[in-house]
Scaffold this active site. Structure first.
Site, PDB file in Angstrom:
ATOM      1  N   LEU A  58       0.821  -1.479  -0.104  1.00 49.08           N
ATOM      2  CA  LEU A  58       0.043  -0.088   0.016  1.00 49.08           C
ATOM      3  C   LEU A  58       0.772   1.073  -0.128  1.00 49.08           C
ATOM      4  CD1 LEU A  58      -2.800  -1.101   2.553  1.00 49.08           C
ATOM      5  CD2 LEU A  58      -2.978  -0.901   0.111  1.00 49.08           C
ATOM      6  N   ARG A  59       2.073   0.962  -0.084  1.00 52.74           N
ATOM      7  CA  ARG A  59       2.931   2.264  -0.011  1.00 52.74           C
ATOM      8  C   ARG A  59       2.682   3.343  -1.193  1.00 52.74           C
ATOM      9  NH1 ARG A  59       7.892  -0.202   1.156  1.00 52.74           N
ATOM     10  NH2 ARG A  59       7.640  -0.105   3.315  1.00 52.74           N
ATOM     11  N   GLY A  60       2.558   2.798  -2.269  1.00 48.55           N
ATOM     12  CA  GLY A  60       1.909   3.390  -3.415  1.00 48.55           C
ATOM     13  C   GLY A  60       0.856   4.142  -3.283  1.00 48.55           C
TER      14      GLY A  60
END
Length: 351
Positions: free
Chosen positions: A289-291
């Site tokens: 979920l970093r993006g």
């Protein structure tokens, strides 16, 4: 001549940020990371001699001076507990008077041959055992607190050092442990890495930890190349004149960045836009979920930079490629550029 003027004369002049021609992608990525360091830094990949180091030094020189506790090895903030060393925190809590001075935002170069001790700092075990005090020699991470840490040729740096840098950049803290003694200090900085693709890529799991990825290419247009060469030659021959010519532009940009930093906390991102951001990440098979998180932060910073409190589709469009191109799984048989792939999916979902 005053002492300050003498000091300024003695300092080596830095090429002004507003005089840099082209490379808009790199400049935008650096500005947004300065507005919100939680974006997670920027990786700049490009050909040799395209002004990567010059631009990074220029953005650090542009920034306003910060308040720091005098004679403190960690650039501790006098008011923010998250940016204070343990010693300063104890002094503030016990009501002691603290001397505050102003200094330029630190810009720390990390040399390729740096050891882990040089980066993280060292504990004097002998002093700790004989005198019972935690004697700590701050490293580069301590010096970079509240500033910019620049690693040229980051793709040639030892992987374990890159891990340490990325962990500190993400958490804002550095912990050093030796022989049962543990010391923790603030290390919140904008991590900027640069490299040449010919010398090899970073491992995907390390690349993913950089908030943004800017790609820069050599300028091909002859007229623009002449402009760049003339600009650099003029600066080398007469830096004072070049700085004077750009003084107003530099001040205007600095004011804009400062306003954006103040405005950032009030910027809102509509729920429907957040859904679409996650839809883009899902369609591109982005791992984790970093993006999604980085796009949310960067879009808000972009809106603040443009003096708005509401994120628009244009804000997301301006930063989505920077935030996602390095997170895509590489298919060696695919000829399409990762940046084009991100744009195509964005168009499909948002337009």
């Amino acid at each position: 001549m005053s002492i300050n003027t003498k000091q300024q004369k003695a300092e080596r002049p830095v090429f002004p940020f507003t005089a840099i021609i082209g490379q808009e992608e790199m400049k935008l990525a650096l500005i947004l990371n300065v507005i919100d360091p939680r974006i997670g830094g920027v990786m700049i990949m490009g050909d040799r001699g395209t002004g990567k180091s010059t631009t990074i030094r220029a953005v650090a020189d542009l920034l306003p001076e910060i308040d720091v506790v005098e004679n403190d090895g960690f650039n501790s903030s006098p008011v923010d507990f998250e940016l204070m060393s343990e010693q300063v925190k104890q002094a503030v809590l016990s009501g002691k008077e603290i001397n505050v001075v102003q200094k330029k935002v630190p810009m720390i170069d990390l040399p390729l041959g740096a050891t882990e001790d040089r980066v993280c700092g060292t504990i004097d075990i002998e002093k700790a055992l004989t005198e019972g005090v935690k004697a700590f020699e701050p490293g580069l991470l301590a010096k970079a607190n509240r500033g910019i840490l620049y690693v040229d040729e980051v793709n040639l740096l030892d992987d374990h050092l890159v891990d340490i840098l990325l962990d500190s950049a993400a958490s804002g803290w550095n912990t050093v442990e030796r022989e049962g003694i543990s010391i923790k200090h603030p290390a919140r900085f904008v991590l900027v890495g640069s490299g040449n693709p010919e010398e090899g890529e970073l491992r995907p799991q390390l690349l993913d930890r950089f908030g943004m990825h800017a790609e820069i290419r050599t300028v091909r247009d002859p007229e623009l190349r002449v402009q760049v060469v003339e600009q650099r030659s003029n600066f080398d021959q007469n830096p004072d004149q070049c700085l004077a010519e750009n003084e107003e532009k530099q001040k205007a940009l600095l004011d804009r960045i400062t306003r954006a930093q103040s405005l950032l906390k009030d910027v809102k991102l509509d729920y429907n836009l957040r859904i679409k951001i996650s839809e883009v990440c899902g369609s591109l098979d982005v791992d984790g979920l970093r993006g999604d998180i980085v796009i949310n932060r960067a879009a808000k910073a972009h809106a603040a930079y443009n003096e708005r409190t509401e994120v628009t589709v244009e804000d997301i469009e301006a930063i989505v490629t920077l935030c996602l191109r390095h997170r895509l799984r590489k298919d060696p048989l695919e000829s399409i550029d990762s940046g084009d792939k991100v744009k195509d999916v964005f168009e499909e979902i948002f337009k």
